[in-house]
Design a protein around this motif. Structure first.
Motif, PDB file in Angstrom:
ATOM      1  N   MET A 174       0.842  -1.187   0.000  1.00 37.54           N
ATOM      2  CA  MET A 174       0.000   0.000   0.000  1.00 37.54           C
ATOM      3  C   MET A 174       0.879   1.240   0.000  1.00 37.54           C
ATOM      4  O   MET A 174       1.999   1.206   0.488  1.00 37.54           O
ATOM      5  N   THR A 175       0.328   2.329  -0.482  1.00 34.47           N
ATOM      6  CA  THR A 175       1.143   3.513  -0.674  1.00 34.47           C
ATOM      7  C   THR A 175       0.293   4.765  -0.588  1.00 34.47           C
ATOM      8  O   THR A 175      -0.938   4.701  -0.627  1.00 34.47           O
ATOM      9  N   THR A 176       0.954   5.921  -0.433  1.00 39.02           N
ATOM     10  CA  THR A 176       0.220   7.195  -0.416  1.00 39.02           C
ATOM     11  C   THR A 176      -0.040   7.691  -1.833  1.00 39.02           C
ATOM     12  O   THR A 176      -0.792   8.627  -2.036  1.00 39.02           O
ATOM     13  N   SER A 177       0.606   7.066  -2.812  1.00 39.18           N
ATOM     14  CA  SER A 177       0.340   7.404  -4.203  1.00 39.18           C
ATOM     15  C   SER A 177      -0.540   6.306  -4.792  1.00 39.18           C
ATOM     16  O   SER A 177      -1.018   5.431  -4.082  1.00 39.18           O
ATOM     17  N   GLY A 178      -0.750   6.307  -6.082  1.00 44.76           N
ATOM     18  CA  GLY A 178      -1.561   5.266  -6.691  1.00 44.76           C
ATOM     19  C   GLY A 178      -3.030   5.633  -6.739  1.00 44.76           C
ATOM     20  O   GLY A 178      -3.406   6.784  -6.595  1.00 44.76           O
ATOM     21  N   GLU A 179      -3.874   4.597  -6.916  1.00 43.44           N
ATOM     22  CA  GLU A 179      -5.315   4.790  -7.062  1.00 43.44           C
ATOM     23  C   GLU A 179      -6.053   4.306  -5.813  1.00 43.44           C
ATOM     24  O   GLU A 179      -5.606   3.393  -5.121  1.00 43.44           O
ATOM     25  N   GLU A 187      -7.905  -9.812 -10.913  1.00 36.29           N
ATOM     26  CA  GLU A 187      -7.172  -9.919 -12.176  1.00 36.29           C
ATOM     27  C   GLU A 187      -6.795  -8.527 -12.655  1.00 36.29           C
ATOM     28  O   GLU A 187      -7.624  -7.632 -12.696  1.00 36.29           O
ATOM     29  N   LYS A 188      -5.545  -8.398 -13.019  1.00 39.73           N
ATOM     30  CA  LYS A 188      -5.064  -7.087 -13.458  1.00 39.73           C
ATOM     31  C   LYS A 188      -5.219  -6.950 -14.961  1.00 39.73           C
ATOM     32  O   LYS A 188      -4.747  -7.789 -15.729  1.00 39.73           O
ATOM     33  N   GLU A 189      -5.925  -5.894 -15.351  1.00 48.42           N
ATOM     34  CA  GLU A 189      -6.059  -5.592 -16.781  1.00 48.42           C
ATOM     35  C   GLU A 189      -4.707  -5.157 -17.322  1.00 48.42           C
ATOM     36  O   GLU A 189      -3.935  -4.491 -16.633  1.00 48.42           O
ATOM     37  N   ALA A 190      -4.446  -5.516 -18.553  1.00 45.88           N
ATOM     38  CA  ALA A 190      -3.247  -4.980 -19.208  1.00 45.88           C
ATOM     39  C   ALA A 190      -3.418  -3.472 -19.336  1.00 45.88           C
ATOM     40  O   ALA A 190      -4.515  -2.982 -19.623  1.00 45.88           O
ATOM     41  N   SER A 191      -2.353  -2.728 -19.096  1.00 47.13           N
ATOM     42  CA  SER A 191      -2.420  -1.267 -19.193  1.00 47.13           C
ATOM     43  C   SER A 191      -2.574  -0.841 -20.645  1.00 47.13           C
ATOM     44  O   SER A 191      -1.896  -1.360 -21.536  1.00 47.13           O
ATOM     45  N   VAL A 192      -3.492   0.104 -20.878  1.00 48.31           N
ATOM     46  CA  VAL A 192      -3.726   0.618 -22.225  1.00 48.31           C
ATOM     47  C   VAL A 192      -3.680   2.140 -22.185  1.00 48.31           C
ATOM     48  O   VAL A 192      -3.984   2.765 -21.163  1.00 48.31           O
ATOM     49  N   TYR A 193      -3.313   2.730 -23.322  1.00 47.07           N
ATOM     50  CA  TYR A 193      -3.117   4.176 -23.402  1.00 47.07           C
ATOM     51  C   TYR A 193      -3.661   4.675 -24.741  1.00 47.07           C
ATOM     52  O   TYR A 193      -3.231   4.194 -25.793  1.00 47.07           O
ATOM     53  N   TYR A 194      -4.570   5.638 -24.682  1.00 42.11           N
ATOM     54  CA  TYR A 194      -5.184   6.162 -25.895  1.00 42.11           C
ATOM     55  C   TYR A 194      -5.121   7.683 -25.921  1.00 42.11           C
ATOM     56  O   TYR A 194      -5.102   8.345 -24.876  1.00 42.11           O
ATOM     57  N   MET A 195      -5.115   8.217 -27.139  1.00 43.59           N
ATOM     58  CA  MET A 195      -5.248   9.655 -27.346  1.00 43.59           C
ATOM     59  C   MET A 195      -6.525   9.904 -28.120  1.00 43.59           C
ATOM     60  O   MET A 195      -6.752   9.292 -29.169  1.00 43.59           O
ATOM     61  N   LEU A 196      -7.378  10.787 -27.607  1.00 43.34           N
ATOM     62  CA  LEU A 196      -8.647  11.127 -28.236  1.00 43.34           C
ATOM     63  C   LEU A 196      -8.642  12.593 -28.653  1.00 43.34           C
ATOM     64  O   LEU A 196      -8.146  13.447 -27.912  1.00 43.34           O
ATOM     65  N   TYR A 197      -9.176  12.872 -29.837  1.00 39.75           N
ATOM     66  CA  TYR A 197      -9.397  14.252 -30.262  1.00 39.75           C
ATOM     67  C   TYR A 197     -10.804  14.606 -29.790  1.00 39.75           C
ATOM     68  O   TYR A 197     -11.776  14.306 -30.446  1.00 39.75           O
ATOM     69  N   LYS A 198     -10.884  15.220 -28.626  1.00 35.64           N
ATOM     70  CA  LYS A 198     -12.189  15.551 -28.051  1.00 35.64           C
ATOM     71  C   LYS A 198     -12.825  16.723 -28.792  1.00 35.64           C
ATOM     72  O   LYS A 198     -12.217  17.791 -28.905  1.00 35.64           O
ATOM     73  N   PRO A 199     -14.057  16.539 -29.281  1.00 30.97           N
ATOM     74  CA  PRO A 199     -14.754  17.674 -29.894  1.00 30.97           C
ATOM     75  C   PRO A 199     -15.351  18.574 -28.807  1.00 30.97           C
ATOM     76  O   PRO A 199     -15.452  18.188 -27.640  1.00 30.97           O
ATOM     77  N   LEU A 211     -11.601   3.263   3.279  1.00 29.44           N
ATOM     78  CA  LEU A 211     -11.932   3.620   1.898  1.00 29.44           C
ATOM     79  C   LEU A 211     -10.866   4.506   1.249  1.00 29.44           C
ATOM     80  O   LEU A 211     -10.768   4.570   0.035  1.00 29.44           O
ATOM     81  N   GLY A 212     -10.087   5.194   2.054  1.00 19.68           N
ATOM     82  CA  GLY A 212      -9.060   6.076   1.489  1.00 19.68           C
ATOM     83  C   GLY A 212      -7.782   5.367   1.086  1.00 19.68           C
ATOM     84  O   GLY A 212      -6.868   5.991   0.546  1.00 19.68           O
ATOM     85  N   THR A 213      -7.707   4.069   1.298  1.00 21.00           N
ATOM     86  CA  THR A 213      -6.497   3.295   0.996  1.00 21.00           C
ATOM     87  C   THR A 213      -6.162   3.380  -0.490  1.00 21.00           C
ATOM     88  O   THR A 213      -7.038   3.251  -1.347  1.00 21.00           O
ATOM     89  N   LYS A 214      -4.888   3.585  -0.781  1.00 12.73           N
ATOM     90  CA  LYS A 214      -4.443   3.638  -2.175  1.00 12.73           C
ATOM     91  C   LYS A 214      -3.516   2.470  -2.482  1.00 12.73           C
ATOM     92  O   LYS A 214      -2.745   2.040  -1.620  1.00 12.73           O
ATOM     93  N   VAL A 215      -3.622   1.963  -3.699  1.00 13.59           N
ATOM     94  CA  VAL A 215      -2.789   0.839  -4.127  1.00 13.59           C
ATOM     95  C   VAL A 215      -2.192   1.138  -5.495  1.00 13.59           C
ATOM     96  O   VAL A 215      -2.690   1.992  -6.241  1.00 13.59           O
ATOM     97  N   THR A 216      -1.120   0.426  -5.816  1.00 20.50           N
ATOM     98  CA  THR A 216      -0.492   0.545  -7.130  1.00 20.50           C
ATOM     99  C   THR A 216      -0.532  -0.828  -7.805  1.00 20.50           C
ATOM    100  O   THR A 216      -0.999  -1.814  -7.225  1.00 20.50           O
ATOM    101  N   GLY A 217      -0.007  -0.890  -9.005  1.00 18.28           N
ATOM    102  CA  GLY A 217       0.033  -2.151  -9.744  1.00 18.28           C
ATOM    103  C   GLY A 217       0.895  -3.208  -9.086  1.00 18.28           C
ATOM    104  O   GLY A 217       0.805  -4.392  -9.424  1.00 18.28           O
TER     105      GLY A 217
END
Length: 244
Positions: free
Chosen positions: A1-6, A60-72, A42-48
């Motif tokens: 557990m960590t103070t960073s992460g989600e 189960e850990k999802e594979a990390s994905v990264y996208y760029m969107l042109y937001k209108p 509830l405030g606990t944060k975790v990382t990968g």
């Protein structure tokens, strides 16, 4: 557990096994373990790197994905909207992972927005200390002189915030229509930063677009469309945040 992460409940919800509200209840009821220990905060944060178990089963850990969107314009930078307005996730057809936007773009602002399921990546890019450059092009009402434009780099106060641009470049002026098109480089991203800054100077923004995010540009991408980031692009933008 960590103070960073989600936040733990967000990570559980992003795995797809339940909603965030139900994930919170699972935590409160003592049905969640992190690295072998029951967690009820509830405030606990975790990382990968943390091992999360829900009801005795490893998450189960999802594979990390990264996208760029042109937001209108006219799209909310959120996963959902309680008013039923279109959100960026609605434009991500074909993406099965539970992605979320990295930061925000105003409803009336278009341009680059990144989406990912990697909380550490998102936090890295959004943290003010890293100062990832974002370049905007704004059409403003009125034609400020050099003295007024100089205030952009010194900073303009609005409420408790000091809003400033790292750099600016005047692209064009139209004296007949009394408008200017200006490019603004920011290294921070406060709420409605560009619009508030220009309003304080007395030159309201008529149109705004984010054209660059770190090393990424909109080249080849049409409004409303997205594409995955290449491994090279992911590395470059990470490095720009880490100043490598």
């Amino acid at each position: 557990m960590t103070t960073s992460g989600e936040r733990l409940q967000k990570v559980i919800a992003q795995s797809g096994i339940t909603s965030r509200r139900k994930a919170e209840q699972l935590i409160i009821d003592g049905n969640v373990k992190v690295n072998g220990k029951v967690v009820t905060e509830l405030g606990t944060k975790v990382t990968g790197d943390d091992n999360v178990e829900v009801n005795g089963f490893p998450l189960e850990k999802e594979a990390s994905v990264y996208y760029m969107l042109y937001k209108p314009r006219g799209v909310i930078s959120s996963v959902k909207d309680d008013k039923g307005r279109k959100v960026v996730i609605d434009l991500m057809e074909g993406v099965s992972e539970r992605v979320f936007p990295v930061g925000r773009l105003d409803y009336d602002t278009s341009g680059i927005i990144l989406l990912t399921n990697d909380g550490d990546f998102a936090n890295l890019l959004m943290h003010p200390k890293h100062g990832v450059e974002k370049v905007y092009v704004a059409k403003i009402k009125g034609i400020p002189d050099k003295r007024e434009l100089g205030r952009l780099k010194r900073g303009v106060k609005d409420e408790k915030d000091l809003l400033k641009a790292a750099n600016y470049n005047v692209l064009s002026t139209d004296k007949k229509k009394n408008t200017m098109i200006i490019e603004l480089t920011l290294q921070e991203g406060k709420n409605r930063h560009v619009r508030r800054m220009m309003e304080q100077l007395g030159y309201p923004v008529m149109k705004l677009k984010r054209e660059r995010y770190g090393t990424l540009t909109l080249d080849g991408l049409k409004p409303g469309k997205y594409r995955p980031l290449s491994p090279k692009e992911i590395k470059q933008i990470r490095n720009s945040a880490l100043k490598l």
